[in-house]
Design a protein around this motif. Structure first.
Motif, PDB file in Angstrom:
ATOM      1  N   LEU A  39       0.822  -1.218   0.000  1.00 25.01           N
ATOM      2  CA  LEU A  39       0.000   0.000   0.000  1.00 25.01           C
ATOM      3  C   LEU A  39       0.856   1.269   0.000  1.00 25.01           C
ATOM      4  CD1 LEU A  39      -2.985  -1.042   2.297  1.00 25.01           C
ATOM      5  CD2 LEU A  39      -2.972  -0.711  -0.183  1.00 25.01           C
ATOM      6  N   ASP A  40       2.133   1.142   0.338  1.00 22.26           N
ATOM      7  CA  ASP A  40       3.027   2.307   0.255  1.00 22.26           C
ATOM      8  C   ASP A  40       3.088   2.848  -1.176  1.00 22.26           C
ATOM      9  OD1 ASP A  40       3.782   2.572   2.810  1.00 22.26           O
ATOM     10  OD2 ASP A  40       5.851   1.849   2.549  1.00 22.26           O
ATOM     11  N   ASN A  41       2.899   1.951  -2.152  1.00 26.25           N
ATOM     12  CA  ASN A  41       2.936   2.381  -3.567  1.00 26.25           C
ATOM     13  C   ASN A  41       1.825   3.390  -3.855  1.00 26.25           C
ATOM     14  OD1 ASN A  41       4.595   0.190  -3.453  1.00 26.25           O
ATOM     15  ND2 ASN A  41       3.690  -0.926  -5.184  1.00 26.25           N
ATOM     16  N   LEU A  42       0.758   3.337  -3.048  1.00 26.55           N
ATOM     17  CA  LEU A  42      -0.446   4.144  -3.325  1.00 26.55           C
ATOM     18  C   LEU A  42      -0.575   5.304  -2.344  1.00 26.55           C
ATOM     19  CD1 LEU A  42      -2.673   1.001  -3.866  1.00 26.55           C
ATOM     20  CD2 LEU A  42      -1.953   2.584  -5.668  1.00 26.55           C
ATOM     21  N   ARG A  43       0.500   5.559  -1.595  1.00 30.77           N
ATOM     22  CA  ARG A  43       0.442   6.582  -0.544  1.00 30.77           C
ATOM     23  C   ARG A  43       0.042   7.949  -1.093  1.00 30.77           C
ATOM     24  NH1 ARG A  43       3.893   5.463   4.390  1.00 30.77           N
ATOM     25  NH2 ARG A  43       2.117   4.102   4.525  1.00 30.77           N
ATOM     26  N   SER A  44       0.480   8.253  -2.316  1.00 27.47           N
ATOM     27  CA  SER A  44       0.206   9.597  -2.859  1.00 27.47           C
ATOM     28  C   SER A  44      -1.282   9.805  -3.147  1.00 27.47           C
ATOM     29  CB  SER A  44       1.027   9.844  -4.126  1.00 27.47           C
ATOM     30  OG  SER A  44       0.638   8.923  -5.124  1.00 27.47           O
ATOM     31  N   ILE A  45      -2.087   8.731  -3.129  1.00 28.88           N
ATOM     32  CA  ILE A  45      -3.531   8.928  -3.328  1.00 28.88           C
ATOM     33  C   ILE A  45      -4.315   8.582  -2.051  1.00 28.88           C
ATOM     34  CG2 ILE A  45      -3.652   8.800  -5.854  1.00 28.88           C
ATOM     35  CD1 ILE A  45      -4.379   5.793  -5.524  1.00 28.88           C
ATOM     36  N   ASP A  46      -3.629   8.538  -0.924  1.00 26.12           N
ATOM     37  CA  ASP A  46      -4.315   8.371   0.364  1.00 26.12           C
ATOM     38  C   ASP A  46      -5.405   9.425   0.488  1.00 26.12           C
ATOM     39  OD1 ASP A  46      -3.192   6.234   1.551  1.00 26.12           O
ATOM     40  OD2 ASP A  46      -1.876   7.355   2.922  1.00 26.12           O
ATOM     41  N   GLY A  47      -6.595   9.006   0.836  1.00 26.53           N
ATOM     42  CA  GLY A  47      -7.673   9.972   1.061  1.00 26.53           C
ATOM     43  C   GLY A  47      -8.380  10.411  -0.213  1.00 26.53           C
ATOM     44  N   ASP A  48      -7.914   9.965  -1.358  1.00 25.45           N
ATOM     45  CA  ASP A  48      -8.563  10.319  -2.631  1.00 25.45           C
ATOM     46  C   ASP A  48      -9.826   9.458  -2.783  1.00 25.45           C
ATOM     47  OD1 ASP A  48      -9.333  10.530  -5.337  1.00 25.45           O
ATOM     48  OD2 ASP A  48      -7.270  10.984  -5.941  1.00 25.45           O
ATOM     49  N   GLU A  49     -10.962  10.118  -2.827  1.00 27.71           N
ATOM     50  CA  GLU A  49     -12.220   9.359  -2.838  1.00 27.71           C
ATOM     51  C   GLU A  49     -12.453   8.573  -4.116  1.00 27.71           C
ATOM     52  OE1 GLU A  49     -15.367  11.893  -1.582  1.00 27.71           O
ATOM     53  OE2 GLU A  49     -14.694  11.703   0.506  1.00 27.71           O
ATOM     54  N   ARG A  50     -11.679   8.871  -5.140  1.00 27.32           N
ATOM     55  CA  ARG A  50     -11.845   8.139  -6.395  1.00 27.32           C
ATOM     56  C   ARG A  50     -11.216   6.748  -6.314  1.00 27.32           C
ATOM     57  NH1 ARG A  50      -8.789  11.846 -10.315  1.00 27.32           N
ATOM     58  NH2 ARG A  50      -7.406  11.712  -8.505  1.00 27.32           N
ATOM     59  N   HIS A  51     -10.476   6.490  -5.228  1.00 23.46           N
ATOM     60  CA  HIS A  51      -9.800   5.188  -5.083  1.00 23.46           C
ATOM     61  C   HIS A  51     -10.349   4.430  -3.879  1.00 23.46           C
ATOM     62  CE1 HIS A  51      -6.136   2.733  -3.702  1.00 23.46           C
ATOM     63  NE2 HIS A  51      -6.546   2.175  -4.813  1.00 23.46           N
ATOM     64  N   ARG A  52     -10.938   3.264  -4.135  1.00 26.26           N
ATOM     65  CA  ARG A  52     -11.401   2.398  -3.041  1.00 26.26           C
ATOM     66  C   ARG A  52     -10.526   1.170  -3.015  1.00 26.26           C
ATOM     67  NH1 ARG A  52     -16.971   3.620  -2.508  1.00 26.26           N
ATOM     68  NH2 ARG A  52     -16.824   5.872  -2.248  1.00 26.26           N
ATOM     69  N   PHE A  53      -9.803   0.982  -1.916  1.00 24.33           N
ATOM     70  CA  PHE A  53      -8.979  -0.221  -1.811  1.00 24.33           C
ATOM     71  C   PHE A  53      -9.740  -1.317  -1.076  1.00 24.33           C
ATOM     72  CE2 PHE A  53      -6.036  -3.142   0.076  1.00 24.33           C
ATOM     73  CZ  PHE A  53      -5.306  -3.509  -1.045  1.00 24.33           C
ATOM     74  N   VAL A  54      -9.774  -2.511  -1.650  1.00 22.61           N
ATOM     75  CA  VAL A  54     -10.420  -3.654  -0.993  1.00 22.61           C
ATOM     76  C   VAL A  54      -9.381  -4.757  -0.856  1.00 22.61           C
ATOM     77  CG1 VAL A  54     -12.251  -5.393  -1.133  1.00 22.61           C
ATOM     78  CG2 VAL A  54     -12.631  -3.096  -2.086  1.00 22.61           C
ATOM     79  N   LYS A  55      -9.061  -5.126   0.400  1.00 27.01           N
ATOM     80  CA  LYS A  55      -8.108  -6.231   0.588  1.00 27.01           C
ATOM     81  C   LYS A  55      -8.874  -7.532   0.417  1.00 27.01           C
ATOM     82  CE  LYS A  55      -4.631  -7.988   3.862  1.00 27.01           C
ATOM     83  NZ  LYS A  55      -4.876  -9.394   3.802  1.00 27.01           N
ATOM     84  N   GLY A  56      -8.570  -8.279  -0.617  1.00 23.37           N
ATOM     85  CA  GLY A  56      -9.299  -9.515  -0.850  1.00 23.37           C
ATOM     86  C   GLY A  56      -8.675 -10.301  -1.985  1.00 23.37           C
ATOM     87  N   ASP A  57      -9.183 -11.517  -2.120  1.00 24.47           N
ATOM     88  CA  ASP A  57      -8.595 -12.510  -3.013  1.00 24.47           C
ATOM     89  C   ASP A  57      -9.470 -12.649  -4.268  1.00 24.47           C
ATOM     90  OD1 ASP A  57      -7.634 -14.921  -4.118  1.00 24.47           O
ATOM     91  OD2 ASP A  57      -7.139 -15.696  -2.129  1.00 24.47           O
ATOM     92  N   ILE A  58      -8.863 -12.683  -5.424  1.00 25.79           N
ATOM     93  CA  ILE A  58      -9.668 -12.887  -6.646  1.00 25.79           C
ATOM     94  C   ILE A  58     -10.299 -14.278  -6.681  1.00 25.79           C
ATOM     95  CG2 ILE A  58      -8.493 -11.176  -8.111  1.00 25.79           C
ATOM     96  CD1 ILE A  58      -6.934 -13.589  -9.352  1.00 25.79           C
ATOM     97  N   CYS A  59      -9.779 -15.201  -5.865  1.00 28.84           N
ATOM     98  CA  CYS A  59     -10.380 -16.557  -5.804  1.00 28.84           C
ATOM     99  C   CYS A  59     -11.666 -16.565  -4.979  1.00 28.84           C
ATOM    100  CB  CYS A  59      -9.397 -17.549  -5.192  1.00 28.84           C
ATOM    101  SG  CYS A  59      -7.889 -17.740  -6.139  1.00 28.84           S
ATOM    102  N   ASP A  60     -11.932 -15.483  -4.262  1.00 26.85           N
ATOM    103  CA  ASP A  60     -13.116 -15.408  -3.394  1.00 26.85           C
ATOM    104  C   ASP A  60     -14.312 -14.945  -4.248  1.00 26.85           C
ATOM    105  OD1 ASP A  60     -15.068 -14.715  -1.564  1.00 26.85           O
ATOM    106  OD2 ASP A  60     -13.679 -13.713  -0.178  1.00 26.85           O
TER     107      ASP A  60
END
Ligand code: NAD
Ligand code: DAU
Length: 360
Positions: A39-60
């Protein structure tokens, strides 16, 4: 909005950052955060509402179905994968699970969602599968580069798992009409590249005074593409690619591994010189990768002809930018070199005897 899988990895995070720099269309980013997700790679968009991060597996499948139902995306851009050839040699199972079963789960969920869309949304929907040139196998020195018509001949568990996923994607288009697109790209390099791969490993080892391990004779050839050029190609294929087609993406930059490593040493000698001597002195020849493909080369004329895409970066400009990025992001490098990383380095390199005589 679009759903991106694997958007915390090397290429996926570059893609998300570039996407949001160029468009206001929101991104849902589904990533399991394996050792390669950060998630450090995405630090520059922290708080940007256009980005929703979901921790999850594509197998789910239940999770993926829920995300599709909630967010109703117009596209899925599928980067998530196990991506390192050497890891696939030490432990292929995870590659089968994520790359094959995971892509299958995602296709099934996409098919169910897409089937239920209204006609206009059905027509506009896209499933873009990001794949690799390694599915085509290996080339001899004088062979023409891989085209989209080159027969598949994968040689590692990694490339075999990616080939299987490409076939599944193809079949979902031909059988069900799912509007798929596939890209087969050559070796990427640039910011946020995890230091298990050749270029970031060499930069990191060089600065740490460690050996720069070259497998075999170092004369294997790869075609290098700056990662942001790959991201631009994926955007172009998503916007204008012909449904059901595959597009080869490459940098027209064939280099031997030895050429890449010596160039990195020379740039480091210039930008971050040692107190004495050259980084080249750290080059060490080690036992080869089993089944090591000798040469990859991409014929990227189709994507240029049909979509007008070609790389903006030369190898020289891209590699210099990359070294500069690593020199100015030392904290990022330190943070990813955790206990697990060190265990991997030990597993992959401890058993490789140094080859004292360089095969010439
Ligand atoms: P990477 O290993 O850096 O990142 C992979 C990402 O996928 C990570 O964030 C990881 O957490 C995530 N992931 C792994 N398993 C997952 C799962 N089961 N569910 C959800 N997320 C999961 O890989 P990369 O180098 O960024 O490659 C991205 C894609 O591009 C891959 O499909 C790869 O095959 C392809 N590709 C890579 C290159 C290259 O040079 N790196 C070249 C051509 C194609
Ligand atoms: O071609 C596209 C592929 O490029 C992607 O599909 C893969 O996900 C990506 O990892 C990359 O695969 P490679 O195996 O080509 O990349 P890697 O950086 O691991 O190795 C590049 C070359 O350098 C390869 O010929 C092996 C060699 N090598 C690699 C390492 C890690 C070394 O000589 N020494 C090393 O320590």
């Amino acid at each position: 909005m679009i759903i991106v899988t694997g958007g915390a990895g090397f290429i996926g995070s570059n893609f998300v950052l570039d996407w949001l720099a160029q468009s206001d269309e929101p991104v849902v980013n589904l990533d399991r955060l394996t050792y390669a997700g950060n998630l450090d790679n995405l630090r520059s968009i922290d708080g940007d509402e256009r980005h929703r991060f979901v921790k999850g597996d594509i197998c789910d499948s239940a999770l993926v179905a829920e995300l599709l139902a909630i967010y109703r995306p117009r596209a899925i851009v599928h980067f998530a994968a196990e991506s390192h050839v050497d890891r696939s040699i030490h432990g292929p199972e995870e590659f089968i699970r994520t790359n094959i079963n995971g892509t299958f789960s995602l296709l099934e969920a996409a098919r169910a969602y897409w089937s239920g869309l209204q006609e206009e949304a059905r027509q506009g929907f896209r499933f873009l599968h990001v794949s690799t040139d390694e599915v085509y196998g290996t080339l001899g020195a004088d062979d023409p580069p891989f085209t989209e018509a080159t027969p598949y001949a994968p040689n590692s568990p990694y490339s075999a798992s990616k080939a299987a996923s490409d076939h599944l994607v193809r079949s979902y288009h031909h059988t069900y009409g799912l509007p798929t697109l596939t890209t087969n790209c050559s070796n990427n390099y640039g910011p946020y590249h995890f230091p298990e791969k050749l270029i970031p490993l060499v930069i990191s080892n060089a600065r740490a005074g460690k050996p720069l391990p070259i497998y075999g004779d170092g004369r294997q050839v790869r075609d290098w593409l700056y990662v942001r050029d790959h991201c631009a190609a994926v955007r172009e294929v998503l916007a204008h690619g012909r449904v059901g087609e595959t597009y080869n993406v490459g940098g027209w930059n064939e280099k031997t591994n030895l050429e890449v490593v010596t160039r990195l040493c020379d740039i480091l000698d210039e930008l971050d010189p040692k107190s004495s001597g050259s980084y080249r002195e750290q080059i060490t020849f080690v036992a080869d990768r089993p089944g090591h493909d000798r040469r990859y080369a991409i014929d990227a004329r189709k994507i240029e002809r049909e979509l007008g895409w070609k790389p903006a970066e030369s190898f020289e400009s891209g590699i210099r930018k990359t070294v500069e990025w690593y020199l100015s992001h030392q904290e990022w490098v330190r943070n990813v070199q955790s206990g697990d990383y060190l265990k991997w380095i030990d597993k992959n390199y401890a058993g490789r005897n140094t080859v004292s005589e360089v095969p010439r």
